[in-house]
Design a protein around this motif. Structure first.
Motif, PDB file in Angstrom:
ATOM      1  N   UNK A 232      20.925  23.143  14.224  1.00 59.64           N
ATOM      2  CA  UNK A 232      21.932  23.148  13.171  1.00 59.64           C
ATOM      3  C   UNK A 232      21.678  22.133  12.051  1.00 59.64           C
ATOM      4  N   UNK A 233      20.929  21.084  12.341  1.00 54.80           N
ATOM      5  CA  UNK A 233      20.864  19.975  11.395  1.00 54.80           C
ATOM      6  C   UNK A 233      20.266  20.364  10.047  1.00 54.80           C
ATOM      7  N   UNK A 234      19.391  21.360  10.032  1.00 54.24           N
ATOM      8  CA  UNK A 234      18.764  21.750   8.771  1.00 54.24           C
ATOM      9  C   UNK A 234      19.630  22.702   7.953  1.00 54.24           C
ATOM     10  N   UNK A 235      20.718  23.197   8.535  1.00 54.40           N
ATOM     11  CA  UNK A 235      21.517  24.228   7.867  1.00 54.40           C
ATOM     12  C   UNK A 235      22.059  23.786   6.506  1.00 54.40           C
ATOM     13  N   UNK A 236      22.743  22.639   6.384  1.00 51.08           N
ATOM     14  CA  UNK A 236      23.326  22.317   5.072  1.00 51.08           C
ATOM     15  C   UNK A 236      22.292  22.139   3.975  1.00 51.08           C
ATOM     16  N   UNK A 237      21.139  21.529   4.291  1.00 57.87           N
ATOM     17  CA  UNK A 237      20.112  21.317   3.272  1.00 57.87           C
ATOM     18  C   UNK A 237      19.539  22.642   2.793  1.00 57.87           C
ATOM     19  N   UNK A 238      19.285  23.558   3.732  1.00 65.21           N
ATOM     20  CA  UNK A 238      18.725  24.854   3.355  1.00 65.21           C
ATOM     21  C   UNK A 238      19.742  25.665   2.558  1.00 65.21           C
ATOM     22  N   UNK A 239      20.981  25.694   3.036  1.00 70.67           N
ATOM     23  CA  UNK A 239      22.013  26.479   2.361  1.00 70.67           C
ATOM     24  C   UNK A 239      22.279  25.954   0.958  1.00 70.67           C
ATOM     25  N   UNK A 240      22.345  24.652   0.826  1.00 74.35           N
ATOM     26  CA  UNK A 240      22.677  24.049  -0.462  1.00 74.35           C
ATOM     27  C   UNK A 240      21.618  24.339  -1.524  1.00 74.35           C
ATOM     28  N   UNK A 241      20.357  24.484  -1.107  1.00 74.06           N
ATOM     29  CA  UNK A 241      19.260  24.682  -2.051  1.00 74.06           C
ATOM     30  C   UNK A 241      18.800  26.132  -2.120  1.00 74.06           C
ATOM     31  N   UNK A 242      19.615  27.070  -1.636  1.00 71.35           N
ATOM     32  CA  UNK A 242      19.195  28.473  -1.620  1.00 71.35           C
ATOM     33  C   UNK A 242      20.394  29.382  -1.873  1.00 71.35           C
ATOM     34  N   UNK A 256      30.186  20.630   8.247  1.00 73.14           N
ATOM     35  CA  UNK A 256      29.280  20.728   7.105  1.00 73.14           C
ATOM     36  C   UNK A 256      30.011  21.146   5.830  1.00 73.14           C
ATOM     37  N   UNK A 257      31.195  21.740   5.957  1.00 70.92           N
ATOM     38  CA  UNK A 257      31.957  22.133   4.788  1.00 70.92           C
ATOM     39  C   UNK A 257      32.395  20.951   3.947  1.00 70.92           C
ATOM     40  N   UNK A 258      32.332  19.748   4.513  1.00 74.07           N
ATOM     41  CA  UNK A 258      32.673  18.533   3.764  1.00 74.07           C
ATOM     42  C   UNK A 258      31.492  17.991   2.956  1.00 74.07           C
ATOM     43  N   UNK A 259      30.306  18.566   3.152  1.00 78.34           N
ATOM     44  CA  UNK A 259      29.128  18.091   2.433  1.00 78.34           C
ATOM     45  C   UNK A 259      29.205  18.518   0.957  1.00 78.34           C
ATOM     46  N   UNK A 260      28.754  17.687   0.039  1.00 80.53           N
ATOM     47  CA  UNK A 260      28.716  18.078  -1.374  1.00 80.53           C
ATOM     48  C   UNK A 260      27.855  19.321  -1.583  1.00 80.53           C
ATOM     49  N   UNK A 261      28.349  20.234  -2.397  1.00 80.72           N
ATOM     50  CA  UNK A 261      27.579  21.431  -2.721  1.00 80.72           C
ATOM     51  C   UNK A 261      27.649  22.524  -1.681  1.00 80.72           C
ATOM     52  N   UNK A 262      28.463  22.345  -0.629  1.00 86.71           N
ATOM     53  CA  UNK A 262      28.577  23.330   0.438  1.00 86.71           C
ATOM     54  C   UNK A 262      29.991  23.904   0.468  1.00 86.71           C
ATOM     55  N   UNK A 263      30.092  25.207   0.587  1.00 81.52           N
ATOM     56  CA  UNK A 263      31.369  25.878   0.766  1.00 81.52           C
ATOM     57  C   UNK A 263      31.457  26.418   2.187  1.00 81.52           C
ATOM     58  N   UNK A 264      32.591  26.204   2.830  1.00 81.97           N
ATOM     59  CA  UNK A 264      32.854  26.775   4.149  1.00 81.97           C
ATOM     60  C   UNK A 264      33.972  27.804   4.004  1.00 81.97           C
ATOM     61  N   UNK A 265      33.775  28.963   4.575  1.00 80.79           N
ATOM     62  CA  UNK A 265      34.725  30.061   4.397  1.00 80.79           C
ATOM     63  C   UNK A 265      34.838  30.825   5.708  1.00 80.79           C
ATOM     64  N   UNK A 266      36.033  31.307   5.978  1.00 80.95           N
ATOM     65  CA  UNK A 266      36.195  32.125   7.184  1.00 80.95           C
ATOM     66  C   UNK A 266      35.325  33.371   7.077  1.00 80.95           C
ATOM     67  N   UNK A 267      34.797  33.800   8.205  1.00 79.08           N
ATOM     68  CA  UNK A 267      33.960  35.000   8.212  1.00 79.08           C
ATOM     69  C   UNK A 267      34.794  36.208   7.806  1.00 79.08           C
ATOM     70  N   UNK A 268      34.229  37.149   7.060  1.00 79.49           N
ATOM     71  CA  UNK A 268      35.007  38.285   6.545  1.00 79.49           C
ATOM     72  C   UNK A 268      35.327  39.338   7.599  1.00 79.49           C
ATOM     73  N   UNK A 269      35.188  38.976   8.890  1.00 80.79           N
ATOM     74  CA  UNK A 269      35.482  39.920   9.973  1.00 80.79           C
ATOM     75  C   UNK A 269      36.737  39.527  10.735  1.00 80.79           C
ATOM     76  N   UNK A 270      37.422  38.464  10.343  1.00 78.16           N
ATOM     77  CA  UNK A 270      38.468  37.893  11.188  1.00 78.16           C
ATOM     78  C   UNK A 270      39.631  38.837  11.451  1.00 78.16           C
ATOM     79  N   UNK A 271      39.799  39.856  10.615  1.00 76.18           N
ATOM     80  CA  UNK A 271      40.888  40.797  10.851  1.00 76.18           C
ATOM     81  C   UNK A 271      40.556  41.805  11.941  1.00 76.18           C
TER      82      UNK A 271
END
Length: 323
Positions: A232-242, A256-271
């Motif tokens: 998991x540790x590489x996830x925010x760096x990769x996501x932020x730059x891609x 990770x949603x608290x990291x600058x440049x990162x958005x955390x959102x509920x998955x679009x399947x929750x319903x």
């Protein structure tokens, strides 16, 4: 036949440390002994049991079957001695000198371990902690043998085993993406945009992601996975730059949603009724059920992380609980 008077219990503890750590020097460091003292204890045991116990293999050492048997015996003896000594005196965590060995996933180390360590350090400053991961098929044996004290995580194999267990909480999944994502910053994260974008997938030892992959397959959803990482540790760096979307366990996503440049959102399947979630529990061996130090450690985990069976549902990221 080996007579009990031929043995010194401390030499058996030394053998157990060598067996567990795979190194004479590492065993010496853990036991607070010199390397010659550890080597001397090993020579004595080799003479008593007429067995080499450990042989050179490449750059390390490999135990013989006799050494593995003796190491298991030493763990049982140590557990019995600890239980007898602790039962005779009032338990005081401030006086406890012990290393607790935890089996955790990398999300657990990221989110749960810091809070647990803070509590341990404030209550028992002389206690040390070692966290590691093991293949699913080896964890129950490690707990029963005393190689590990506690497993904390979403381990479905252990939930079906003979081990003692306590459910802590249940969580779902979140999506992470760059706050300036070229599509999602304009259109938002919907099922259509989710399936139309490229993805980052994590294949970690926790295997939590397999639950989500199974959900996608069973419901006929396909993703365009262009990058796969082992932790998991590489996830925010990769996501932020891609322009990639990562679907991760809720605890990790909220962190990770608290990291600058990162958005955390509920998955679009929750319903969807079938949308998966994972249960995080703590697992231990019945051998240590009454061990006062073990009971104390489990009570810390319970107090920090256990939640009601049905916590309130939430659909917005800021309200999602971190653990």
């Amino acid at each position: 036949m080996v007579q009990p008077r031929d043995l010194d219990i401390r030499t058996l503890y030394t053998l157990e440390a060598i067996h567990r750590l795979g190194s004479i020097s590492a065993a010496a460091d853990e036991l607070g002994l010199s390397q010659p003292a550890v080597s001397h204890a090993l020579r004595k045991l080799r003479h008593v049991f007429s067995d080499p116990l450990f042989i050179r293999a490449g750059t390390g050492i490999t135990p013989t079957p006799r050494a593995t048997q003796l190491a298991a015996s030493a763990r049982r003896i140590e557990s019995l001695v600890n239980a007898e000594v602790n039962s005779a005196t009032e338990f005081d965590p401030q006086q406890l000198r012990r290393k607790f060995r935890l089996l955790m996933t990398d999300p657990g180390e990221l989110v749960l371990l810091p809070r647990l360590l803070r509590k341990i350090r404030s209550s028992a400053p002389q206690v040390t902690v070692e966290s590691s991961s093991r293949p699913a098929g080896e964890m129950a044996e490690a707990l029963d043998s005393g190689v590990a004290d506690l497993a904390i995580g979403p381990f479905p194999e252990l939930a079906l085993s003979h081990l003692r267990q306590e459910r802590l909480y249940r969580r779902s999944f979140l999506c992470l993406y760059a706050s300036d994502h070229p599509t999602l910053s304009r259109k938002g994260l919907t099922l259509e945009t989710y399936l139309g974008e490229s993805h980052l997938s994590v294949r970690s030892t926790s295997r939590t992601e397999e639950i989500f992959e199974q959900f996608l397959a069973e419901n006929g959803y396909t993703r365009n996975v262009v990058v796969t990482v082992p932790h998991m540790l590489s996830v925010p760096a990769v996501v932020r730059e891609s322009d990639l979307i990562a679907t991760v366990p809720q605890a990790v996503g909220a962190f990770f949603g608290n990291y600058p440049g990162i958005m955390a959102h509920r998955a679009p399947f929750l319903d969807e009724v079938s949308f998966p979630s994972t249960t995080v529990s703590q697992f231990w061996s019945a051998r240590f059920e009454q061990d006062p130090a073990h009971v104390w450690l489990r009570s810390l985990v319970t107090g920090l992380f256990r939640e009601p069976i049905a916590p309130p549902a939430t659909n917005s990221c800021p309200e999602l609980l971190i653990h």
